[in-house]
Design a protein around this motif. Sequence first.
Motif, PDB file in Angstrom:
ATOM      1  N   GLU A  83      39.617  -1.786  24.107  1.00 32.09           N
ATOM      2  CA  GLU A  83      39.229  -2.825  23.145  1.00 32.09           C
ATOM      3  C   GLU A  83      40.322  -3.085  22.105  1.00 32.09           C
ATOM      4  O   GLU A  83      40.591  -4.235  21.749  1.00 32.09           O
ATOM      5  N   THR A  84      40.966  -2.038  21.635  1.00 32.15           N
ATOM      6  CA  THR A  84      42.005  -2.215  20.607  1.00 32.15           C
ATOM      7  C   THR A  84      43.228  -2.920  21.166  1.00 32.15           C
ATOM      8  O   THR A  84      43.822  -3.792  20.508  1.00 32.15           O
ATOM      9  N   ILE A  85      43.619  -2.568  22.385  1.00 30.36           N
ATOM     10  CA  ILE A  85      44.764  -3.255  22.999  1.00 30.36           C
ATOM     11  C   ILE A  85      44.437  -4.733  23.218  1.00 30.36           C
ATOM     12  O   ILE A  85      45.259  -5.615  22.931  1.00 30.36           O
ATOM     13  N   CYS A  86      43.232  -5.007  23.686  1.00 30.21           N
ATOM     14  CA  CYS A  86      42.846  -6.413  23.894  1.00 30.21           C
ATOM     15  C   CYS A  86      42.892  -7.201  22.592  1.00 30.21           C
ATOM     16  O   CYS A  86      43.252  -8.378  22.586  1.00 30.21           O
ATOM     17  N   ARG A  87      42.534  -6.541  21.481  1.00 24.31           N
ATOM     18  CA  ARG A  87      42.510  -7.243  20.193  1.00 24.31           C
ATOM     19  C   ARG A  87      43.913  -7.349  19.576  1.00 24.31           C
ATOM     20  O   ARG A  87      44.309  -8.431  19.118  1.00 24.31           O
ATOM     21  N   ASP A  88      44.657  -6.251  19.577  1.00 22.50           N
ATOM     22  CA  ASP A  88      45.913  -6.220  18.812  1.00 22.50           C
ATOM     23  C   ASP A  88      47.159  -6.460  19.669  1.00 22.50           C
ATOM     24  O   ASP A  88      48.195  -6.879  19.140  1.00 22.50           O
ATOM     25  N   TYR A  89      47.086  -6.164  20.940  1.00 18.33           N
ATOM     26  CA  TYR A  89      48.250  -6.319  21.830  1.00 18.33           C
ATOM     27  C   TYR A  89      47.821  -7.208  23.000  1.00 18.33           C
ATOM     28  O   TYR A  89      47.941  -6.841  24.179  1.00 18.33           O
ATOM     29  N   SER A  90      47.314  -8.380  22.649  1.00 14.58           N
ATOM     30  CA  SER A  90      46.648  -9.246  23.633  1.00 14.58           C
ATOM     31  C   SER A  90      47.564  -9.637  24.782  1.00 14.58           C
ATOM     32  O   SER A  90      47.104  -9.761  25.930  1.00 14.58           O
ATOM     33  N   ALA A  91      48.838  -9.865  24.506  1.00 17.67           N
ATOM     34  CA  ALA A  91      49.750 -10.290  25.567  1.00 17.67           C
ATOM     35  C   ALA A  91      49.817  -9.249  26.677  1.00 17.67           C
ATOM     36  O   ALA A  91      49.887  -9.589  27.864  1.00 17.67           O
ATOM     37  N   LEU A  92      49.784  -7.970  26.295  1.00 19.98           N
ATOM     38  CA  LEU A  92      49.825  -6.900  27.290  1.00 19.98           C
ATOM     39  C   LEU A  92      48.540  -6.881  28.109  1.00 19.98           C
ATOM     40  O   LEU A  92      48.573  -6.703  29.338  1.00 19.98           O
ATOM     41  N   ALA A  93      47.413  -7.069  27.450  1.00 24.01           N
ATOM     42  CA  ALA A  93      46.140  -7.146  28.178  1.00 24.01           C
ATOM     43  C   ALA A  93      46.142  -8.353  29.116  1.00 24.01           C
ATOM     44  O   ALA A  93      45.689  -8.264  30.261  1.00 24.01           O
ATOM     45  N   ASP A  94      46.646  -9.489  28.633  1.00 25.32           N
ATOM     46  CA  ASP A  94      46.721 -10.693  29.482  1.00 25.32           C
ATOM     47  C   ASP A  94      47.509 -10.404  30.761  1.00 25.32           C
ATOM     48  O   ASP A  94      47.107 -10.797  31.859  1.00 25.32           O
ATOM     49  N   ALA A  95      48.652  -9.737  30.613  1.00 26.33           N
ATOM     50  CA  ALA A  95      49.535  -9.485  31.754  1.00 26.33           C
ATOM     51  C   ALA A  95      48.892  -8.527  32.750  1.00 26.33           C
ATOM     52  O   ALA A  95      48.957  -8.734  33.966  1.00 26.33           O
ATOM     53  N   THR A  96      48.280  -7.453  32.232  1.00 21.89           N
ATOM     54  CA  THR A  96      47.731  -6.444  33.148  1.00 21.89           C
ATOM     55  C   THR A  96      46.512  -6.961  33.909  1.00 21.89           C
ATOM     56  O   THR A  96      46.179  -6.431  34.966  1.00 21.89           O
ATOM     57  N   LYS A  97      45.868  -7.991  33.395  1.00 19.27           N
ATOM     58  CA  LYS A  97      44.710  -8.565  34.093  1.00 19.27           C
ATOM     59  C   LYS A  97      45.110  -9.372  35.323  1.00 19.27           C
ATOM     60  O   LYS A  97      44.267  -9.646  36.181  1.00 19.27           O
ATOM     61  N   ILE A  98      46.371  -9.772  35.411  1.00 22.55           N
ATOM     62  CA  ILE A  98      46.771 -10.668  36.507  1.00 22.55           C
ATOM     63  C   ILE A  98      47.787 -10.032  37.456  1.00 22.55           C
ATOM     64  O   ILE A  98      48.340 -10.703  38.325  1.00 22.55           O
ATOM     65  N   ILE A  99      48.046  -8.727  37.287  1.00 21.13           N
ATOM     66  CA  ILE A  99      48.935  -8.030  38.222  1.00 21.13           C
ATOM     67  C   ILE A  99      48.109  -7.618  39.442  1.00 21.13           C
ATOM     68  O   ILE A  99      47.297  -6.701  39.368  1.00 21.13           O
ATOM     69  N   GLY A 100      48.280  -8.319  40.558  1.00 20.48           N
ATOM     70  CA  GLY A 100      47.532  -7.999  41.765  1.00 20.48           C
ATOM     71  C   GLY A 100      46.030  -8.171  41.575  1.00 20.48           C
ATOM     72  O   GLY A 100      45.567  -8.840  40.651  1.00 20.48           O
ATOM     73  N   GLY A 101      45.273  -7.525  42.477  1.00 21.81           N
ATOM     74  CA  GLY A 101      43.827  -7.566  42.395  1.00 21.81           C
ATOM     75  C   GLY A 101      43.289  -6.255  41.831  1.00 21.81           C
ATOM     76  O   GLY A 101      44.048  -5.412  41.334  1.00 21.81           O
ATOM     77  N   ALA A 102      41.991  -6.064  41.943  1.00 22.95           N
ATOM     78  CA  ALA A 102      41.351  -4.897  41.340  1.00 22.95           C
ATOM     79  C   ALA A 102      41.902  -3.591  41.906  1.00 22.95           C
ATOM     80  O   ALA A 102      42.097  -2.617  41.162  1.00 22.95           O
ATOM     81  N   GLN A 103      42.152  -3.553  43.218  1.00 17.84           N
ATOM     82  CA  GLN A 103      42.657  -2.302  43.806  1.00 17.84           C
ATOM     83  C   GLN A 103      44.041  -1.973  43.269  1.00 17.84           C
ATOM     84  O   GLN A 103      44.346  -0.813  42.958  1.00 17.84           O
ATOM     85  N   ILE A 104      44.900  -2.993  43.176  1.00 18.78           N
ATOM     86  CA  ILE A 104      46.243  -2.769  42.631  1.00 18.78           C
ATOM     87  C   ILE A 104      46.156  -2.345  41.170  1.00 18.78           C
ATOM     88  O   ILE A 104      46.837  -1.403  40.732  1.00 18.78           O
ATOM     89  N   GLN A 105      45.304  -3.004  40.399  1.00 22.57           N
ATOM     90  CA  GLN A 105      45.200  -2.700  38.970  1.00 22.57           C
ATOM     91  C   GLN A 105      44.680  -1.281  38.718  1.00 22.57           C
ATOM     92  O   GLN A 105      44.881  -0.732  37.638  1.00 22.57           O
ATOM     93  N   SER A 106      44.018  -0.703  39.701  1.00 21.89           N
ATOM     94  CA  SER A 106      43.515   0.663  39.523  1.00 21.89           C
ATOM     95  C   SER A 106      44.614   1.701  39.685  1.00 21.89           C
ATOM     96  O   SER A 106      44.435   2.864  39.313  1.00 21.89           O
TER      97      SER A 106
END
Length: 293
Positions: A83-106
Amino acid sequence: MHDFEYEAPTTVADAVAMLAKHNGSARILAGGTDLIDQIRMGRFAPDVVVDIKKVEALHSIDISADGLRLGAVVPCYQIYGNETICRDYSALADATKIIGGAQIQSRASVGGNLCNSGPAADSTPALIALGAQAMIAGPNVIREVPVEKFCTGPGKNVLQPGELLTALVMPARPAHSGSHYLRFIPRNEMDIAVVGAGASVVLDESGKNFVSARIAIGAVAATPLFAEEASNLLAGQPVGDEAIEAAMAATRKIATPIDDMRGTVEFRKHVTGVLTRRALEKAIERARANTGS
């Protein structure tokens, strides 16, 4: 597939010792989402693969008044799930949400994404926009490198034989700050970026003027780029079309993309400006919502 030995150290010191012992013939496995495919395709033929996922110190997410320290093997889903990264470091959260699919992101980590050093890596422009430093451990020294200086070419970086990326450190976010990362891809399904852009801004209390900004672009040069001139053009300027268009022009100027099946040079330079605007506008929106309270 090339045969190799497998090692799984449990401390940074042991990992560094193993890497140093093999003097360039070892490859580091973090999430493995890039490395395993690269070995299978014959791009790399290591004698030893050093799996660093059992090194507990590399799994931590530490957030304090000094900023964010992100262990090198923290997987993407833990980053955008914080939650804190999503709020304060949003660009990083944005990027990690779109790297591959769910299996890759795990499995995939931001540290691994940076060390793979692909020009179209999604997390690298976000890290640059957030002012991240790469923490590197070697046999005789621990050193810091700004992320914008980490990649030196496609698939190449500043890591020397025996060195290991241990963490990424980002400064604390002030009030009235916001960030955003986005990319253009040619289809809705998973693909690599044709162009990527990250922006971070700090506004004054009124929300009407830039205090500072950092802009980074990806997939339009041999490495992700810090758009330093574009960033500096915004400092102290009123938030508005004139300042943003100047930044767009400056980012287009440093883009040196290639022609390929995903887009022409002309198209990619145009999209670089468009995404710079969109990244800035979203970062400004988030900064105005962030009062620091």
